[in-house]
Design a protein around this motif. Structure first.
Motif, short mmCIF file in Angstrom:
data_model
loop_
_atom_site.label_atom_id
_atom_site.label_comp_id
_atom_site.label_asym_id
_atom_site.label_seq_id
_atom_site.Cartn_x
_atom_site.Cartn_y
_atom_site.Cartn_z
N GLN A 101 18.08 10.27 41.02
CA GLN A 101 16.97 9.34 41.25
C GLN A 101 17.48 8.05 41.87
N PHE A 102 18.64 7.60 41.43
CA PHE A 102 19.22 6.38 42.01
C PHE A 102 19.51 6.59 43.49
N LEU A 103 20.10 7.74 43.81
CA LEU A 103 20.41 8.04 45.20
C LEU A 103 19.14 8.11 46.04
N LEU A 104 18.09 8.70 45.47
CA LEU A 104 16.84 8.89 46.20
C LEU A 104 16.11 7.57 46.44
N ARG A 105 16.14 6.69 45.45
CA ARG A 105 15.29 5.50 45.49
C ARG A 105 16.00 4.20 45.87
N SER A 106 17.32 4.15 45.71
CA SER A 106 18.03 2.88 45.92
C SER A 106 18.34 2.61 47.38
N GLY A 107 18.46 3.68 48.15
CA GLY A 107 18.86 3.50 49.54
C GLY A 107 20.36 3.35 49.72
N ALA A 108 21.12 3.44 48.62
CA ALA A 108 22.58 3.32 48.68
C ALA A 108 23.17 4.59 49.29
N THR A 109 24.31 4.44 49.95
CA THR A 109 25.01 5.61 50.47
C THR A 109 25.60 6.39 49.30
N LEU A 110 25.95 7.65 49.56
CA LEU A 110 26.50 8.49 48.49
C LEU A 110 27.83 7.94 47.99
N GLU A 111 28.68 7.45 48.92
CA GLU A 111 29.98 6.93 48.48
C GLU A 111 29.83 5.66 47.65
N ASN A 112 28.89 4.78 48.01
CA ASN A 112 28.66 3.59 47.21
C ASN A 112 28.03 3.94 45.86
N SER A 113 27.18 4.96 45.86
CA SER A 113 26.60 5.42 44.60
C SER A 113 27.70 5.90 43.66
N PHE A 114 28.69 6.63 44.20
CA PHE A 114 29.82 7.08 43.38
C PHE A 114 30.53 5.88 42.75
N MET A 115 30.71 4.81 43.50
CA MET A 115 31.38 3.64 42.96
C MET A 115 30.58 3.04 41.82
N TYR A 116 29.26 2.89 42.00
CA TYR A 116 28.41 2.34 40.94
C TYR A 116 28.45 3.22 39.69
N PHE A 117 28.44 4.54 39.90
CA PHE A 117 28.47 5.46 38.77
C PHE A 117 29.80 5.35 38.02
N GLY A 118 30.90 5.15 38.75
CA GLY A 118 32.20 4.98 38.11
C GLY A 118 32.22 3.76 37.20
N LEU A 119 31.63 2.67 37.66
CA LEU A 119 31.55 1.46 36.83
C LEU A 119 30.70 1.72 35.59
N ALA A 120 29.62 2.48 35.74
CA ALA A 120 28.77 2.81 34.60
C ALA A 120 29.52 3.66 33.58
N VAL A 121 30.34 4.60 34.06
CA VAL A 121 31.11 5.46 33.15
C VAL A 121 32.09 4.62 32.32
N ILE A 122 32.74 3.67 32.95
CA ILE A 122 33.66 2.80 32.23
C ILE A 122 32.93 2.05 31.12
N ALA A 123 31.73 1.55 31.42
CA ALA A 123 30.95 0.84 30.42
C ALA A 123 30.54 1.76 29.27
N ILE A 124 30.10 2.97 29.61
CA ILE A 124 29.67 3.92 28.59
C ILE A 124 30.82 4.36 27.71
N SER A 125 32.03 4.44 28.28
CA SER A 125 33.19 4.86 27.48
C SER A 125 33.40 3.96 26.27
N LEU A 126 33.03 2.70 26.40
CA LEU A 126 33.22 1.75 25.29
C LEU A 126 32.29 2.05 24.12
N MET A 127 31.21 2.81 24.38
CA MET A 127 30.30 3.20 23.31
C MET A 127 30.97 4.13 22.31
N GLY A 128 32.07 4.75 22.74
CA GLY A 128 32.79 5.65 21.84
C GLY A 128 33.25 4.98 20.56
#
Length: 455
Positions: free
Chosen positions: A393-420
């Motif tokens: 949905q982010f890729l569809l609606r944000s207008g971001a390129t796929l490679e930039n989307s990957f970068m944003y998702f990587g940052l999100a994963v790092i944040a979520i890891s702290l929930m452990g």
């Protein structure tokens, strides 16, 4: 020699060449069934740009929407299938799902416009629930000292289906055209869908004939095996819903398996568009991402078991937090690569850690709520699909390129890891796990002593 604990009657070892025990037959058939379900689930992805899209006259938005529908419906399916396993058992659940999968994968070839194609993709998405049955069934068959690697290996080898289909389906489609089963280059995908469907029916028969719900028997035929709701307790599903640890694992699984789903659906297209590769070459490279499932997910579960020997249940959680953090960093690296060789290398690095994180997640799941195992496995498994839908949905609606989307998702994963750090176990749970671990170690030591004397 039997490899089962006399108290648990679960396998305490994994002997890959043993087909005489119901535990190992279940091990092999569960990953094979999972493999075929994922093969069929993602069979459309590598053919989308070259044949399916042009044949159905699909827009880019419709292609992404079809992916979202196929992944999104699995959220509901996984919640349902986990509860179904608690009620009728994994043997029936898997057999029914494989038969359904064969029908809808073959049926997708009959789609004639956007609406019917969307419906067919939604129906196919239901078979993504196969993962929950696999994890449920191996947890029922293997003791705590090896349940992490058992769950991770069956899931990892099953996940291979999502990668192998990237390389194999274009070849099957081309073969259909070469042997005259397709009328044109654009329609060759239609007869190709009957291949995974036919194999699913064969495995459905094998699953029904050669597995059972637990080492002791099937839910319907043996009393005391089926989880029951006790007076004064919440239902099995609601007891899982009320546990905050389940929802932390839900988010964590969205950060690992959700990304694997998303990359499986977009990898071939990514390499075709960014590096101007043809369908077959892009599919072969994309298949490398899934190929890491041969050992990466198993390694994640195995290390979860190892961490538990010295750190208890908290050790399993610590390992999960570490590997998820590194996964996020690896994805950011991949997103920044503009040279094909470096892109492939960092994609493989990311693949290793994303799949180890999945194995680590399901080395924790069996210990959250043993009475509601199916519900917990289903909810956490659904988290992966929720993650995939969010990414798409982010890729569809944000207008971001796929490679930039990957970068944003990587940052999100790092944040979520702290929930452990929020996953905690009671002192009683830790003590019970340690006691069970010592009993299994003593049992294994006795087996080795007898083997040594026999030799």
């Amino acid at each position: 020699m039997q490899n089962n604990s006399t108290s648990l009657e679960k396998a305490t070892r994994i002997n890959l060449f043993d087909l005489s025990s119901v535990q190992m037959r279940t091990f092999h058939l569960s990953w094979l069934a999972f493999f075929l379900c994922f093969f069929g689930w993602f069979a459309h992805a590598p053919l989308m740009n070259s044949t399916i899209g042009p044949d159905m006259d699909l827009t880019q938005s419709q292609k992404i929407t079809a992916f979202i529908a196929s992944v999104g419906i699995t959220i509901v399916a996984r919640l349902f299938i986990g509860n179904l396993c608690d009620k009728i058992g994994p043997r029936k659940s898997y057999t029914y799902l494989l038969v359904f999968g064969a029908i809808v994968v073959a049926g997708s070839s009959l789609a004639y416009n956007w609406e019917t194609y969307l419906i067919s993709r939604m129906a196919i998405g239901v078979i993504g629930a196969s993962f929950v049955i696999t994890q449920y069934h191996t947890t029922k068959m293997f003791a705590p000292n090896v349940v992490g690697i058992a769950n991770a290996t069956t899931a990892g080898w099953g996940n291979l289906g999502g990668g192998v289909t990237q390389a194999v389906m274009p070849l099957i489609a081309s073969g259909m055209l070469a042997f005259g089963f397709a009328e044109s280059e654009l329609s060759k995908w239609r007869p190709a869908m009957f291949v995974p469907a036919a194999i699913m029916l064969v495995v459905a028969y094998l699953y029904w004939k050669y597995t059972q719900d637990t080492p002791k028997g099937n839910f319907a035929s043996t009393t005391g095996l089926k989880p029951e709701k006790k007076e004064g307790e919440s239902g099995l599903f609601m007891s899982a819903v009320k546990d905050r640890r389940v929802w932390i694992l839900f988010a964590i699984y969205g950060a690992c398996f959700g990304l694997e789903l998303f990359v499986n659906g977009r990898a071939a297209t990514y390499y075709q568009t960014k590096f101007s590769l043809d369908e077959t070459t892009a599919g072969m490279i994309a298949a490398l991402f899934g190929l890491m499932n041969l050992f990466a997910r198993s390694t994640g579960g195995w290390l979860g078991d190892k961490f538990s020997r010295t750190g208890g249940l908290a050790g399993r959680v610590k390992w999960l937090t570490i590997v998820l953090f590194i996964e996020g960093f690896a994805l950011i690296l991949f997103s920044r690569m503009d040279m094909l060789g470096f892109a492939i290398t960092t994609m493989i690095l990311f693949s290793l850690f994303v799949q180890m994180a999945e194995g680590a997640t399901y080395s924790v799941v069996p210990f959250i709520n043993k009475k509601s195992l199916g519900a917990v496995a289903g909810i956490v498994g659904a988290g992966g699909n929720v993650g995939a839908v969010i990414y798409a949905q982010f890729l569809l609606r944000s207008g971001a390129t796929l490679e930039n989307s990957f970068m944003y998702f990587g940052l999100a994963v790092i944040a979520i890891s702290l929930m452990g750090f929020g996953i905690k176990f009671s002192k009683a749970d830790e003590e019970a796990a340690q006691k069970e671990q010592k009993e299994l170690e003593a049992f294994e030591a006795e087996i080795k002593r007898k083997e040594k004397l026999a030799a």
